[in-house]
Design a protein around this motif. Structure first.
Motif, PDB file in Angstrom:
ATOM      1  N   VAL A 456       2.939   0.571  -5.311  1.00  0.00           N
ATOM      2  CA  VAL A 456       3.007   1.776  -6.433  1.00  0.00           C
ATOM      3  C   VAL A 456       4.870   1.932  -5.999  1.00  0.00           C
ATOM      4  CG1 VAL A 456       3.174   4.947  -5.966  1.00  0.00           C
ATOM      5  CG2 VAL A 456       1.463   3.739  -5.502  1.00  0.00           C
ATOM      6  N   SER A 457       5.686   2.124  -6.837  1.00  0.00           N
ATOM      7  CA  SER A 457       6.462   2.344  -7.298  1.00  0.00           C
ATOM      8  C   SER A 457       6.978   2.999  -6.228  1.00  0.00           C
ATOM      9  CB  SER A 457       7.989   2.458  -8.593  1.00  0.00           C
ATOM     10  OG  SER A 457       9.260   2.569  -8.015  1.00  0.00           O
ATOM     11  N   PRO A 458       8.631   2.924  -5.360  1.00  0.00           N
ATOM     12  CA  PRO A 458       9.255   4.232  -5.221  1.00  0.00           C
ATOM     13  C   PRO A 458       9.531   4.616  -5.906  1.00  0.00           C
ATOM     14  CG  PRO A 458       9.231   2.293  -3.661  1.00  0.00           C
ATOM     15  CD  PRO A 458       8.882   1.890  -4.854  1.00  0.00           C
ATOM     16  N   GLN A 459      10.166   4.732  -7.191  1.00  0.00           N
ATOM     17  CA  GLN A 459      10.684   5.354  -7.758  1.00  0.00           C
ATOM     18  C   GLN A 459       9.410   7.189  -8.065  1.00  0.00           C
ATOM     19  OE1 GLN A 459      12.558   4.125 -11.247  1.00  0.00           O
ATOM     20  NE2 GLN A 459      11.951   1.670 -10.386  1.00  0.00           N
ATOM     21  N   VAL A 460       8.158   7.027  -7.772  1.00  0.00           N
ATOM     22  CA  VAL A 460       7.893   7.943  -8.392  1.00  0.00           C
ATOM     23  C   VAL A 460       7.862   8.488  -6.440  1.00  0.00           C
ATOM     24  CG1 VAL A 460       4.730   8.372  -8.397  1.00  0.00           C
ATOM     25  CG2 VAL A 460       5.855   6.038  -9.171  1.00  0.00           C
ATOM     26  N   GLY A 461       8.230   8.292  -6.159  1.00  0.00           N
ATOM     27  CA  GLY A 461       8.514   9.875  -5.126  1.00  0.00           C
ATOM     28  C   GLY A 461       7.365  10.195  -4.019  1.00  0.00           C
ATOM     29  N   PRO A 462       7.035  11.449  -3.092  1.00  0.00           N
ATOM     30  CA  PRO A 462       6.584  11.186  -2.495  1.00  0.00           C
ATOM     31  C   PRO A 462       4.721  11.037  -3.157  1.00  0.00           C
ATOM     32  CG  PRO A 462       8.161  12.887  -2.476  1.00  0.00           C
ATOM     33  CD  PRO A 462       8.299  11.652  -3.214  1.00  0.00           C
TER      34      PRO A 462
END
Length: 538
Positions: A456-462
Motif C-alpha cells: 500500500v503506497s504511503p501516499q494513501v495516508g493512514p
C-alpha cells in the motif's frame, strides 16, 4: 436434498467405490519402466498423432477441431506437418497459426478469438472423453472456477510404478512416508504409497477427517488386507506437533515428508524453534515454486528436497534434477508432454512474458492439450547433466518458474482476474488512493515462508491495516463461484498468517511496468524490513 446435491452425492459415492478397488493393487517392481520411457521418447510424434486422431478428430465436440479448422488444418495436413517437421516445430507452427489455448479460455473465463471467429469453451470441453475416472484431482485453489480432473485407473497405476522408479533413482525407496496435505489429495497420495506396500500416514491440513473417510479407510483395510492407517489432522499452527511425531517415529532408514513447499518450510522452522531434531528427513514437495531462499532453508538444516511441477489439469510434468544448476531445476517428462514457449502480453501496459505451452501426448491424459497455457513462465532449454533422469532420456530442463496471473501460498492458488477489480477499484474507493497505490506480491519472508504481501503506497495516508487485510481475505471467498472453496482458502491463509501488509510503493518489473499481481523471488525482502517471526496483528 435437491437434485443437484443428489447428483453430487451419487458421483462422490461412485468415485469412492472405484477408489476402493485400487487398494487391492500392489506395485512392487519397476521392471520395464526405463524401457517403456525410452520407447515413448522414441515415438513422441506417433503417440501425439494417435492421441489427436482418437481424442480430437474422432470427437465432434473437441475445441481443437474448431481451432484447427479455422487455421486450415484437416487430419492429413496435420499428420503431414508433424511427420515432416517433427513434433516441436509442428507445435510452434500450430501456435503461429492460432492453434493454442490461453488459461482464461481453458477455464471458460474469456472467449477465444481466432481469425475473426469467436469461441466460448468450458473446461469440461477439454476433458478426455475416453477415460472413466476412479480418482479426482482439482486445481489447488480459486481459479474463479476450479477444475476437476478425472484420473483413470490406467493413469494411476502407471504413475504409481513410475513414482516407485523415481524413488529408486533418488535413493528414497526404503523410507517411511508422512503425508501433510489437504483432502482429498492427501488420501490419493496415501493410496499411492499403500499400493507399493510402503509404510505411510496422512495428516490433513484442515479439519479432522469426517466419518466418510473413516469408513473408507476401514473398507480399504478389508479389501487390501493391509493396515491402512486412519487419517489424522495437523493444521499449519500445529507444525511443532507434527515435527515431534516425525522425531519420535523416524528410523535409520529416514522419513520422506510429502507436502507443499511452504508447509515444509513451516515444519523445519517449527522444529528448529522447539529444539526438535527430526532426524534424516527428505521433503517431497510441490504446489509452489521452489525458490532459492526456500532451498537454502532446507539445506541449512541438512534436509534434501525433491520438487515437481504439476497442475491438476494435466498432472506432473517435471521432476527435480539431482544435479540442478538452479533451485528449481526440473527435468521435463517429455515422454508424456511437449513443452514450448511463446511471447504473450500480460495486462494492458505492454509487459510480455515467455509463457509455457503444454501439449499432452498419451491417450489416457486427463485433459486433451494442444499448446495450452498453465499460467506460468520461466526458462527452458536442453542440458546434459548425467543424472538418472538425464540417462533415461529427459534432457529438457525448466527452471526459474514464475506465474503471470496467479498467486500461490500454502499450496493454494488464486488466479488473478477477481482480485484486479479489488485492487484497482474497491480498495481505492474504500480506503483511499487510486489504482496505482495497491499491489499484491507473492514473495517470501526472511525465513523462506511464502506470503502474499499487500503493498500500500504511503501516499494513501493512514489506513486501518486490520480492516484492509480482512477485506482482501473476504474477497477471496466473495469472488469465487464456489464460496465453500473460497472460504477454505481464506481459512488456510488466515491461519497461516499468509497476507502481510507493507506500506511502500508497488514494485515494478525490469521494464518499469507495475502489475497489480506480482511475483518476487527474494527481491522484495532486500529492501523491506520483515520481522523474522512475522508477528503482525491479526
Amino acid at each position: 436434498m435437491n437434485a443437484q446435491e443428489i447428483r453430487i452425492a451419487a458421483s462422490s459415492l461412485r468415485l469412492h467405490l472405484a477408489m476402493l478397488k485400487l487398494f487391492r493393487y500392489r506395485v512392487t517392481s519397476t521392471a520395464g519402466v526405463a524401457e517403456e520411457l525410452r520407447d515413448r521418447l522414441a515415438h513422441r510424434e506417433e503417440n501425439f498423432l494417435t492421441s489427436v486422431e482418437r481424442l480430437v478428430f474422432a470427437n465432434p465436440r473437441s475445441p481443437y477441431r474448431a481451432l484447427l479448422e479455422v487455421a486450415g488444418y484437416d487430419w492429413p495436413m496435420l499428420r503431414q506437418l508433424v511427420l515432416t517437421r517433427g513434433l516441436d516445430a509442428a507445435l510452434d507452427q500450430l501456435r503461429v497459426d492460432s492453434v493454442y489455448v490461453r488459461v482464461g479460455e481453458f477455464k471458460g473465463l474469456e472467449p477465444a478469438v481466432r481469425r475473426g471467429r469467436t469461441f466460448r469453451f468450458q473446461e469440461r470441453d477439454f476433458a478426455n472423453p475416453h477415460i472413466s475416472g476412479v480418482l479426482r484431482a482439482q486445481s489447488g485453489g480459486t481459479r474463479t472456477r476450479r477444475t476437476q480432473s478425472d484420473i483413470s485407473a490406467e493413469e494411476f497405476l502407471e504413475w504409481v510404478k513410475f513414482r516407485l522408479w523415481l524413488l529408486e533413482g533418488y535413493g528414497l525407496r526404503e523410507r517411511d512416508v508422512v503425508i501433510w496435505a489437504n483432502l482429498p489429495e492427501g488420501l490419493r497420495y496415501l493410496l499411492q504409497e499403500t499400493s507399493t506396500g510402503r509404510r505411510a500416514i496422512c495428516f490433513t491440513l484442515l479439519r479432522p477427517p469426517g466419518l466418510g473417510y473413516v469408513l473408507l479407510v476401514l473398507a480399504a483395510r478389508v479389501l487390501s488386507g493391509r493396515p491402512v492407517p486412519f487419517l489424522r489432522s495437523a493444521r499449519a499452527a500445529q507444525a511443532v506437533e507434527l515435527a515431534r511425531y516425525i522425531s519420535k517415529t523416524n528410523t535409520p532408514r529416514g522419513t520422506l515428508v510429502s507436502t507443499f513447499d511452504s508447509s515444509a518450510v513451516r515444519l523445519v522452522i517449527a522444529a528448529e524453534e522447539a529444539g526438535i531434531d527430526m532426524g534424516d528427513v527428505v521433503f517431497w514437495i510441490g504446489g509452489e515454486p521452489l525458490t532459492p531462499l526456500k532451498h537454502q532453508q532446507f539445506a541449512r538444516h541438512g534436509h534434501r528436497v525433491v520438487s515437481m511441477f504439476a497442475f491438476s489439469e494435466f498432472g506432473v510434468a517435471a521432476w527435480s534434477c539431482p544435479r540442478g544448476e538452479e533451485a528449481d531445476d526440473l527435468h521435463v517428462l517429455t515422454d508424456r508432454v511437449a513443452l514450448r514457449q511463446y511471447t504473450r502480453p500480460v495486462g494492458q501496459n505492454g509487459t510480455t512474458v515467455s509463457s509455457y505451452l503444454f501439449t499432452s501426448l498419451l491417450p489416457y491424459t486427463r485433459h486433451v492439450m494442444i499448446n495450452v497455457e498453465s499460467g506460468d513462465y520461466g526458462k527452458l532449454g536442453k542440458r546434459r547433466c548425467g543424472c538418472f533422469l538425464d540417462e533415461a532420456g529427459f534432457s529438457l530442463h525448466m527452471h526459474t518458474i514464475l506465474s503471470f496471473e496467479k498467486l500461490t501460498a500454502e499450496g493454494m492458488t488464486f488466479i488473478g482476474p477477481g482480485l484486479i477489480t479489488l485492487l484497482e477499484e474497491d480498495l481505492p474507493r474504500e480506503f483511499g488512493g487510486d489504482s496505482r497505490h495497491y499491489q499484491l506480491v507473492e514473495g517470501e519472508d526472511g525465513r523462506g515462508l511464502t506470503r502474499l504481501f499487500l503493498l500500500v503506497s504511503p501516499q494513501v495516508g493512514p489506513v486501518d491495516e486490520d480492516a484492509l487485510r480482512e477485506r482482501v481475505l473476504g474477497a477471496i471467498a466473495d469472488r469465487h463461484l464456489l464460496s465453500r472453496r473460497g472460504r477454505t482458502i481464506g481459512r488456510i491463509w488466515r491461519g497461516a498468517d499468509t497476507i502481510y501488509l507493507l506500506r511502500r510503493e508497488p514494485l515494478a518489473t525490469e521494464s518499469g511496468k507495475v502489475l497489480h499481481l506480482h511475483t518476487a523471488r527474494g527481491a522484495l525482502l532486500a529492501d523491506a524490513a520483515i520481522p523474522p517471526d512475522s508477528q503482525q496483528q491479526r
